[in-house]
Design an enzyme around this catalytic site. Sequence first.
Site, PDB file in Angstrom:
ATOM      1  N   ARG A  67       0.852  -1.198   0.000  1.00  0.00           N
ATOM      2  CA  ARG A  67       0.000   0.000   0.000  1.00  0.00           C
ATOM      3  C   ARG A  67       0.887   1.246   0.000  1.00  0.00           C
ATOM      4  O   ARG A  67       0.618   2.222  -0.709  1.00  0.00           O
ATOM      5  CB  ARG A  67      -0.912   0.000   1.237  1.00  0.00           C
ATOM      6  CG  ARG A  67      -1.848   1.185   1.340  1.00  0.00           C
ATOM      7  CD  ARG A  67      -2.955   1.129   0.295  1.00  0.00           C
ATOM      8  NE  ARG A  67      -3.817   2.311   0.371  1.00  0.00           N
ATOM      9  CZ  ARG A  67      -5.142   2.271   0.176  1.00  0.00           C
ATOM     10  NH1 ARG A  67      -5.732   1.130  -0.130  1.00  0.00           N
ATOM     11  NH2 ARG A  67      -5.853   3.371   0.258  1.00  0.00           N
ATOM     12  N   ILE A  94      -7.846   6.089   0.441  1.00  0.00           N
ATOM     13  CA  ILE A  94      -7.234   6.894   1.505  1.00  0.00           C
ATOM     14  C   ILE A  94      -5.741   6.993   1.203  1.00  0.00           C
ATOM     15  O   ILE A  94      -5.071   5.963   1.057  1.00  0.00           O
ATOM     16  CB  ILE A  94      -7.439   6.205   2.877  1.00  0.00           C
ATOM     17  CG1 ILE A  94      -8.931   5.937   3.109  1.00  0.00           C
ATOM     18  CG2 ILE A  94      -6.841   7.046   4.002  1.00  0.00           C
ATOM     19  CD1 ILE A  94      -9.791   7.171   3.157  1.00  0.00           C
ATOM     20  N   ASN A 109     -10.626  17.735  -0.479  1.00  0.00           N
ATOM     21  CA  ASN A 109     -11.570  16.650  -0.757  1.00  0.00           C
ATOM     22  C   ASN A 109     -12.993  17.169  -0.625  1.00  0.00           C
ATOM     23  O   ASN A 109     -13.262  18.088   0.142  1.00  0.00           O
ATOM     24  CB  ASN A 109     -11.354  15.504   0.248  1.00  0.00           C
ATOM     25  CG  ASN A 109     -12.333  14.353   0.025  1.00  0.00           C
ATOM     26  OD1 ASN A 109     -12.506  13.880  -1.087  1.00  0.00           O
ATOM     27  ND2 ASN A 109     -12.967  13.912   1.103  1.00  0.00           N
ATOM     28  N   THR A 110     -13.902  16.573  -1.362  1.00  0.00           N
ATOM     29  CA  THR A 110     -15.309  16.873  -1.193  1.00  0.00           C
ATOM     30  C   THR A 110     -16.006  15.612  -0.702  1.00  0.00           C
ATOM     31  O   THR A 110     -15.739  14.515  -1.183  1.00  0.00           O
ATOM     32  CB  THR A 110     -15.955  17.388  -2.498  1.00  0.00           C
ATOM     33  OG1 THR A 110     -17.344  17.614  -2.256  1.00  0.00           O
ATOM     34  CG2 THR A 110     -15.784  16.441  -3.679  1.00  0.00           C
ATOM     35  N   HIS A 111     -16.849  15.790   0.324  1.00  0.00           N
ATOM     36  CA  HIS A 111     -17.510  14.642   0.968  1.00  0.00           C
ATOM     37  C   HIS A 111     -19.011  14.904   1.000  1.00  0.00           C
ATOM     38  O   HIS A 111     -19.436  16.001   1.388  1.00  0.00           O
ATOM     39  CB  HIS A 111     -16.960  14.445   2.391  1.00  0.00           C
ATOM     40  CG  HIS A 111     -17.571  13.297   3.117  1.00  0.00           C
ATOM     41  ND1 HIS A 111     -17.267  11.987   2.831  1.00  0.00           N
ATOM     42  CD2 HIS A 111     -18.492  13.273   4.112  1.00  0.00           C
ATOM     43  CE1 HIS A 111     -17.988  11.199   3.626  1.00  0.00           C
ATOM     44  NE2 HIS A 111     -18.735  11.952   4.399  1.00  0.00           N
ATOM     45  N   ASP A 143      -6.347  15.507   5.847  1.00  0.00           N
ATOM     46  CA  ASP A 143      -5.239  15.293   6.806  1.00  0.00           C
ATOM     47  C   ASP A 143      -5.047  13.784   6.945  1.00  0.00           C
ATOM     48  O   ASP A 143      -5.548  13.005   6.121  1.00  0.00           O
ATOM     49  CB  ASP A 143      -5.527  16.016   8.136  1.00  0.00           C
ATOM     50  CG  ASP A 143      -6.697  15.409   8.895  1.00  0.00           C
ATOM     51  OD1 ASP A 143      -7.064  15.972   9.936  1.00  0.00           O
ATOM     52  OD2 ASP A 143      -7.234  14.355   8.461  1.00  0.00           O
ATOM     53  N   GLY A 145      -6.351  11.680   8.778  1.00  0.00           N
ATOM     54  CA  GLY A 145      -7.513  10.875   9.178  1.00  0.00           C
ATOM     55  C   GLY A 145      -8.409  10.607   7.978  1.00  0.00           C
ATOM     56  O   GLY A 145      -8.055  10.927   6.840  1.00  0.00           O
ATOM     57  N   ASP A 147     -11.591  11.863   6.321  1.00  0.00           N
ATOM     58  CA  ASP A 147     -12.583  12.952   6.292  1.00  0.00           C
ATOM     59  C   ASP A 147     -12.533  13.800   7.565  1.00  0.00           C
ATOM     60  O   ASP A 147     -13.565  14.275   8.041  1.00  0.00           O
ATOM     61  CB  ASP A 147     -13.995  12.370   6.100  1.00  0.00           C
ATOM     62  CG  ASP A 147     -14.117  11.630   4.772  1.00  0.00           C
ATOM     63  OD1 ASP A 147     -14.846  10.625   4.715  1.00  0.00           O
ATOM     64  OD2 ASP A 147     -13.465  12.060   3.797  1.00  0.00           O
TER      65      ASP A 147
HETATM   66  C1  GRF Z   1     -19.306  12.753  -4.734  1.00  0.00           C
HETATM   67  O1  GRF Z   1     -20.551  12.968  -4.098  1.00  0.00           O
HETATM   68  C2  GRF Z   1     -18.203  12.681  -3.708  1.00  0.00           C
HETATM   69  O2  GRF Z   1     -18.406  13.526  -2.609  1.00  0.00           O
HETATM   70  C3  GRF Z   1     -18.318  11.248  -3.269  1.00  0.00           C
HETATM   71  O3  GRF Z   1     -18.585  10.509  -4.437  1.00  0.00           O
HETATM   72  C4  GRF Z   1     -19.239  11.370  -5.357  1.00  0.00           C
HETATM   73  C5  GRF Z   1     -18.413  11.377  -6.628  1.00  0.00           C
HETATM   74  O4  GRF Z   1     -19.238  11.841  -7.658  1.00  0.00           O
HETATM   75  N1  GRF Z   1     -17.091  10.809  -2.637  1.00  0.00           N
HETATM   76  P1  GRF Z   1     -18.580  12.160  -9.103  1.00  0.00           P
HETATM   77  O5  GRF Z   1     -17.617  11.011  -9.417  1.00  0.00           O
HETATM   78  O6  GRF Z   1     -17.866  13.471  -8.984  1.00  0.00           O
HETATM   79  O7  GRF Z   1     -19.772  12.225 -10.014  1.00  0.00           O
END
Ligand code: GRF
Length: 202
Positions: A67, A94, A109-111, A143, A145, A147
Amino acid sequence: KRLVVLVSGSGTNLQALLDEIAATGTEAYGAEIVAVGADREGIEGLARAERAGIPTFVCKVKDHETRDAWDAALAEAVDAHAPDLVVSAGFMKIVGKEFLARFGGRFVNTHPALLPSFPGAHGVRDALAYGARVTGCTVHFVDDGVDTGPIIAQGVVEVRDEDDESALHERIKEVERRLLVEVVGRLARNGYRIEGRKVVIQ
Ligand code: GRF
């Protein structure tokens, strides 16, 4: 500013960035996507990059002995494009200490949930199962962790009685794509400081 975007799936967040940059222009937006990376082949996210004429790379865990070797290879592949900012837009791996040593503090990152609620790979499903009445999305710095990094921005989405996971996730993604485009542009144009858990965008 130079962006490298990492994807694992449909890439609609990537597409939102591509569309915004095409519409406003690299200068006005403050950033250009110089490469798109993925942890797997054959996903729509890579096809979107190819259609936009953007170089792509794939870094698969199973191609590496360990990994940590994968983590170092991913860092190398990203570094080759000399990014100012790395954006995880639905990237489902990760990263490890090598990647964070090089890109920590400039890896966003977007969550699809309101962190710290519902971290991890099933944030939408978990919020729904919990019976949350509102959920949403979070754009944050990564970071060491899962999210847990400093939060930059959040958007709220109501949960409807008739929602199933995909309906709710689609509604979250409408907010998420706009939030990501707005945050990445501001980080690129204005510069920012991370002070503990606070993010200050100049
Ligand atoms: C997004 O909602 C992201 O936050 C989550 O998976 C989705 C990815 O969507 N981790 P896309 O691949 O950008 O359409």
